[in-house]
Design an enzyme around this catalytic site. Structure first.
Site, PDB file in Angstrom:
ATOM      1  CD  GLU A  37      -3.022  -0.973   2.281  1.00 23.14           C
ATOM      2  OE1 GLU A  37      -2.920  -0.071   3.127  1.00 23.14           O
ATOM      3  OE2 GLU A  37      -3.969  -1.765   2.264  1.00 23.14           O
TER       4      GLU A  37
ATOM      5  CD  GLU B 249      -3.337  -5.889   4.039  1.00 23.16           C
ATOM      6  OE1 GLU B 249      -4.197  -5.109   4.523  1.00 23.16           O
ATOM      7  OE2 GLU B 249      -2.123  -5.638   4.045  1.00 23.16           O
TER       8      GLU B 249
END
Ligand code: GBH
Length: 442
Positions: free
Chosen positions: A159, A352
């Site tokens: 991220e 995720e």
């Protein structure tokens, strides 16, 4: 939430990769046994972490990894996504730890899938400086030379969007910078670091490389032009800025002109082909025109200067964190990517997906995961090439600025005793994996 919880989850391809994820800083502890990272510094500043805690001990995974590997084996996952701490690799014994972890995972029949950067930057580095990208690639070479004989699947960054936005634009995460749009070089340098890391991994013989980017559908607050424009801008930052340089080899909508250095030549490095594209999905966002005042949202204070404002998604359940639960958002996200990028989109892995809820009998987490796994199957059925799904997270852990109040684990952690207790969702995921495997064989 409407679920089909009674019906069996549809069958996924036999070689679909099922796993769970964690990250080094959130579980390892043993902070005194490595170099400091920007998070250690941030946690020491008063008021930064909601419950005043630090990750100095966290789940003490550094000293208890054998027990955690046994939990993974018991769960029956194919793969375990963890992260390697750059400051720990810089410290004596650091690489030895990951070496043992990898050996123990393989002995337990679990494939190691390390992420090379999950936000715990050494204090000696700074993503505003281009040089940090080169230092990152050197560190990646060291890790790949040591582990590459046994690690076959790699993730470069976790991220970069959140690390840029929360860490450098809004100051809600380490290193606590509040640069707003002056944080753009942090995005470029992380993307460059990704491309240099892909080259370093290839040089060490790696053939299965991805990245984990955070994405979600962006819904305009209304059909008024100013809301649509604001939502498109948010989509640009969240879904296109970190995807298109990798997938298309260019920055979207003139953003390249705002980046530092020789952007054209850097884009050749950034677009170094990857083998799969990792997506972290939690929730969609509802976005409208700016409202002229600071807004409190999802634990963040968003400044008035932003060209958009984030709104609530109404009439859906929310997690303990207040995040909306919208499983169909995952299907929508993946089909949108498929439509946008066509054949240029690499195979996708959900790196995720998860939620924070309290309690051991976590039926709410089961409902969340059940809904999202079905939504993922919906994307497969719609023609998206999805290859894997990782639950965030194996363990309750240090949830960054929220400290220990948010619990994302399939396994409960008592932070006084470090006792691990599997929750109901652990049993649910175990059952799902068993059923998928039986059907793959039968
Ligand atoms: C991930 O970040 C991180 O990789 C991981 O370390 C972390 O523990 C995990 O997620 C849980 O936070 O608009 O109100 O629905 C994901 C961070 C998730 C933050 C989606 C913004 C939307 C909030 N993002 N979230 S809301």
């Amino acid at each position: 939430m409407a679920t089909d919880a009674g019906n069996p989850i549809p069958r996924f391809p036999a070689d679909f990769l099922w796993g769970v994820s964690t990250s080094a800083h959130q579980i390892e502890g043993a902070a005194g046994e490595r170099e400091p990272s920007v998070w250690d510094v941030f946690e020491a500043e008063p008021g930064r972490i909601k419950d005043g805690s630090t990750a100095a001990v966290a789940c003490d995974h550094f000293h208890r990894h054998r027990e955690d590997v046994a939990l993974l084996a018991g769960l029956g996952v194919d793969a375990y996504r963890f992260s390697i701490s750059w400051p720990r690799v810089n410290s004596p014994g650091g690489l030895d730890f990951y070496d043992r972890l990898v050996d123990d995972l393989i002995a337990a029949g679990v494939r190691p899938v390390p992420t090379l950067f999950h936000w715990d930057l050494p204090v000696t580095q700074d993503w505003l400086q281009r040089d940090t990208a080169s230092r990152f690639a050197e560190y990646v070479s060291v890790v790949a030379d040591r582990l590459g004989d046994r690690v076959k699947k790699w993730i470069t960054l976790n991220e970069p969007a959140e690390h840029t936005l929360l860490g450098h634009a809004l100051g809600a995460h380490a290193p606590g910078k509040e640069l707003l749009f002056d944080a753009l070089p942090v995005a470029h340098h992380q993307l460059l670091a990704h491309g240099l890391a892909v080259r370093a991994l290839r040089a060490a013989g790696a053939t299965d490389i991805g990245i984990a980017n955070s994405h979600g559908p962006t819904w305009p607050a209304s059909q008024e032009p100013e809301d649509i424009e604001a939502a498109n801008f948010y989509d640009l930052l969240l879904n296109r800025l970190f995807a298109e340089p990798l997938i298309l080899g260019e920055y979207p909508s003139g953003l390249g002109e705002l980046m530092p250095g020789d952007v054209e030549s850097d884009l050749k490095v950034i677009a170094e082909p990857i083998d799969w594209y990792g997506v972290n999905y939690y929730a969609p966002s509802r976005v409208g025109a700016p409202q002229g005042a600071e807004i409190e949202f999802g634990g963040l204070t968003l400044p008035a200067e932003l060209p958009f404002s984030v709104r609530e998604i109404e009439d859906v359940p929310v997690t303990d964190f207040g995040w909306p639960v919208v499983p169909e958002g995952l299907t929508e996200l993946l089909t949108t990517f498929h439509d946008r990028y066509g054949d240029r989109l690499p195979p996708v892995v959900i790196t995720e997906n998860g939620c924070s809820y309290d309690g051991l009998d976590d039926q709410d987490r089961i409902a969340y995961l059940d809904g999202h796994v079905r939504a993922l199957h919906g994307a497969l059925a719609a023609g998206v090439d999805v290859r894997g799904y990782f639950v965030w997270s194996l363990l309750d852990n240090f949830e960054w600025a929220e400290g220990y109040e948010r619990r994302f684990g399939l396994v409960h952690v008592d932070y006084e005793t470090q006792a691990r207790t599997p929750k109901a969702s652990y049993g649910w995921f175990q059952g799902l994996l068993r059923a998928q495997r039986e059907r793959a064989q039968g």
